[in-house]
Design a protein around this motif. Structure first.
Motif, short mmCIF file in Angstrom:
data_model
loop_
_atom_site.label_atom_id
_atom_site.label_comp_id
_atom_site.label_asym_id
_atom_site.label_seq_id
_atom_site.Cartn_x
_atom_site.Cartn_y
_atom_site.Cartn_z
N GLN A 45 35.15 41.88 41.01
CA GLN A 45 35.40 40.43 40.31
C GLN A 45 35.12 40.58 38.80
O GLN A 45 35.87 39.85 38.01
CB GLN A 45 34.49 39.39 40.89
CG GLN A 45 34.60 39.15 42.53
CD GLN A 45 33.75 38.07 42.85
OE1 GLN A 45 32.60 37.89 42.47
NE2 GLN A 45 33.92 37.67 44.18
N ALA A 46 34.12 41.28 38.31
CA ALA A 46 33.93 41.45 36.92
C ALA A 46 35.05 41.98 36.32
O ALA A 46 35.57 41.76 35.17
CB ALA A 46 32.35 41.97 36.62
N GLN A 47 35.27 43.18 36.84
CA GLN A 47 36.58 44.13 36.47
C GLN A 47 37.86 43.09 36.13
O GLN A 47 38.40 43.33 35.12
CB GLN A 47 36.89 45.21 37.24
CG GLN A 47 37.76 46.20 36.73
CD GLN A 47 37.78 47.38 37.34
OE1 GLN A 47 37.79 48.68 36.94
NE2 GLN A 47 37.66 47.41 38.74
N ARG A 48 37.91 42.33 37.37
CA ARG A 48 39.11 41.44 37.18
C ARG A 48 39.16 40.66 36.21
O ARG A 48 40.13 40.19 35.23
CB ARG A 48 39.67 40.77 38.46
CG ARG A 48 40.09 41.67 39.43
CD ARG A 48 40.53 40.97 40.58
NE ARG A 48 39.57 40.25 41.29
CZ ARG A 48 38.92 40.58 42.44
NH1 ARG A 48 39.20 41.95 43.03
NH2 ARG A 48 38.16 39.96 42.94
N ARG A 49 38.03 39.79 35.83
CA ARG A 49 37.73 38.87 34.75
C ARG A 49 37.98 39.35 33.38
O ARG A 49 38.25 38.80 32.49
CB ARG A 49 36.20 38.20 35.04
CG ARG A 49 36.21 37.33 35.97
CD ARG A 49 34.85 36.35 35.93
NE ARG A 49 33.85 37.01 35.31
CZ ARG A 49 32.87 37.54 36.11
NH1 ARG A 49 33.17 37.60 37.52
NH2 ARG A 49 31.69 38.16 35.76
N ALA A 50 37.46 40.65 33.35
CA ALA A 50 37.73 41.28 32.15
C ALA A 50 39.23 41.93 31.71
O ALA A 50 39.42 42.30 30.57
CB ALA A 50 36.90 42.64 32.09
N ARG A 71 36.07 45.59 28.69
CA ARG A 71 37.03 46.22 29.50
C ARG A 71 37.41 47.66 29.31
O ARG A 71 37.61 48.42 30.19
CB ARG A 71 38.53 45.60 28.72
CG ARG A 71 39.89 45.81 29.37
CD ARG A 71 40.86 45.28 28.71
NE ARG A 71 40.68 43.49 28.33
CZ ARG A 71 41.01 42.67 27.57
NH1 ARG A 71 41.83 43.16 26.38
NH2 ARG A 71 40.69 41.60 27.44
N PRO A 72 37.20 48.27 27.95
CA PRO A 72 37.22 49.80 28.01
C PRO A 72 35.85 50.38 28.73
O PRO A 72 36.05 51.58 29.13
CB PRO A 72 36.97 49.92 26.28
CG PRO A 72 36.55 49.06 26.02
CD PRO A 72 37.01 47.85 26.53
N ILE A 73 34.90 49.78 29.16
CA ILE A 73 33.95 50.50 29.73
C ILE A 73 34.19 50.48 31.00
O ILE A 73 34.09 51.45 31.79
CB ILE A 73 32.41 49.40 29.53
CG1 ILE A 73 32.26 49.31 28.25
CG2 ILE A 73 31.51 50.09 30.24
CD1 ILE A 73 31.93 50.46 27.45
N PHE A 74 34.99 49.49 31.71
CA PHE A 74 35.36 49.61 33.28
C PHE A 74 36.55 50.68 33.20
O PHE A 74 36.32 51.51 34.27
CB PHE A 74 36.11 48.12 33.37
CG PHE A 74 35.07 47.02 33.88
CD1 PHE A 74 34.23 47.17 34.80
CD2 PHE A 74 34.75 45.94 33.08
CE1 PHE A 74 33.39 46.12 35.20
CE2 PHE A 74 34.10 44.88 33.42
CZ PHE A 74 33.30 45.13 34.63
N PRO A 79 43.32 41.93 30.82
CA PRO A 79 43.99 41.41 29.99
C PRO A 79 44.57 39.96 30.49
O PRO A 79 45.02 40.40 31.61
CB PRO A 79 45.02 42.28 29.31
CG PRO A 79 44.53 43.91 29.67
CD PRO A 79 43.66 43.37 30.83
N GLY A 80 44.56 38.79 29.94
CA GLY A 80 45.25 37.77 30.38
C GLY A 80 44.40 37.02 31.37
O GLY A 80 45.04 36.00 31.95
N SER A 81 43.46 37.37 31.71
CA SER A 81 42.36 36.78 32.86
C SER A 81 41.55 35.73 31.98
O SER A 81 41.42 35.62 30.81
CB SER A 81 41.29 37.66 33.40
OG SER A 81 42.02 38.68 34.00
#
Length: 318
Positions: free
Chosen positions: A309-314, A282-285, A316-318
């Motif tokens: 898609q990866a960013q959305r999966r990472a 998450r913080p990398i994105f 919060p709450g995903s």
């Protein structure tokens, strides 16, 4: 020049990464070539020459800029024209050689490299301290599958001038893989030897993780059952340790300072998501701010789509 995406969403393919001056030059080259005037080549050369003259001893930045320009100008006549006009200009010779090598690689015609070898050798004579002629020659050697003693000879010339040159380490890593001219054991020996001496924030700090991502992607490419369980790769000791070694340090503000730091952060985000370590990704994105590199995301399809898609999966709450 198609990679200057017209997408309006936040994510974008940005080969210049955070090099704002290089980004402005790429946009300016697009605008200049669209004018179609007689002096187009002169204008392009003047702009490129001006940028490459900056920070002449920053080999890391210079390698990054030349590589991006070479990929950008692969189908352009500008590098050839510049080198023909100024055969004593090392910048022009290196750019011409790099462009020829990139074009031959993209067309899968390893022998169709024109006078790239001669350009590299002439540039090396003109600028003895500059590692970039040898960086391009290493790319050429890898493309043409030279014998290992020759390749290591070129490699030694690079690192004698720029000890932690990122492009050179990644070229050698690719050359030593089983898919090219080496073996898995040679890859391990190369990575272990490098890691024992390398500063943690060196420009080539991503070499070990790159080796693991390449191995992971090779498993995916096999398809079938192996691809289904490919995520298990990241539970193996070497892969997990490689990821652990950088996951906590690279996220620290200012830790990575080299020209392609954002490319390495893309690599880290990809590896963390592949290992299902979403919270760490998450913080990398957030640090990337939507700056996307084609590799490694393109292995799964369109890199922007894969990144999104990866960013959305990472999230919060995903």
């Amino acid at each position: 020049m198609a990679f200057l995406s017209s997408r309006r969403n936040k994510t974008r393919l940005a080969p210049e990464l955070d090099d704002q001056e290089l980004g402005r030059l790429l946009k300016s080259l697009v605008a200049t070539t669209r004018t179609g005037t007689i002096a187009t080549t002169d204008l392009c050369v003047a702009q490129i020459s001006r940028l490459l003259a900056q920070e002449p001893d920053d080999w890391d930045r210079r390698t990054h800029r030349l590589g991006v320009l070479a990929d950008f100008l692969t189908e352009s006549h500008v590098p050839q024209s510049w080198a023909a006009r100024e055969p004593g200009n090392a910048h022009a010779l290196v750019l011409r050689a790099w462009t020829q090598t990139s074009r031959a690689r993209s067309q899968e015609r390893p022998q169709d490299t024109g006078d790239a070898l001669d350009c590299c050798l002439r540039a090396a004579e003109l600028s003895p301290q500059d590692p970039t002629p040898w960086v391009v020659l290493l790319r050429l050697a890898r493309l043409q599958r030279w014998e290992q003693p020759q390749v290591f000879g070129v490699w030694n010339e690079v690192i004698a001038r720029d000890r932690w040159n990122r492009d050179a380490y990644l070229s050698m890593l690719g050359y030593l893989t089983p898919e090219e001219a080496g073996s898995r054991l040679q890859v391990l020996e190369f990575v272990d030897g490098m890691r024992a001496r390398m500063p943690a924030n060196a420009p080539c700090a991503g070499t070990e993780l790159t080796a693991q991502v390449l191995q992971y992607q090779s498993v995916l490419e096999r398809g079938g059952f192996e691809a289904l369980v490919a995520r298990n790769h990241w539970s193996h000791a070497m892969a997990a340790q490689a990821l652990d070694r950088v996951a906590t340090t690279w996220v620290q503000p200012g830790f990575l300072r080299h020209a392609k730091a954002r490319a390495d952060l893309n690599l880290l985000a990809y590896a963390l998501m592949a290992a299902d370590r979403r919270r760490e990704a998450r913080p990398i994105f957030e640090m990337l701010g939507g700056t996307v590199t084609a590799w490694p995301w393109q292995a799964g399809g369109d890199p922007l789509t894969e990144f999104d898609q990866a960013q959305r999966r990472a999230a919060p709450g995903s």
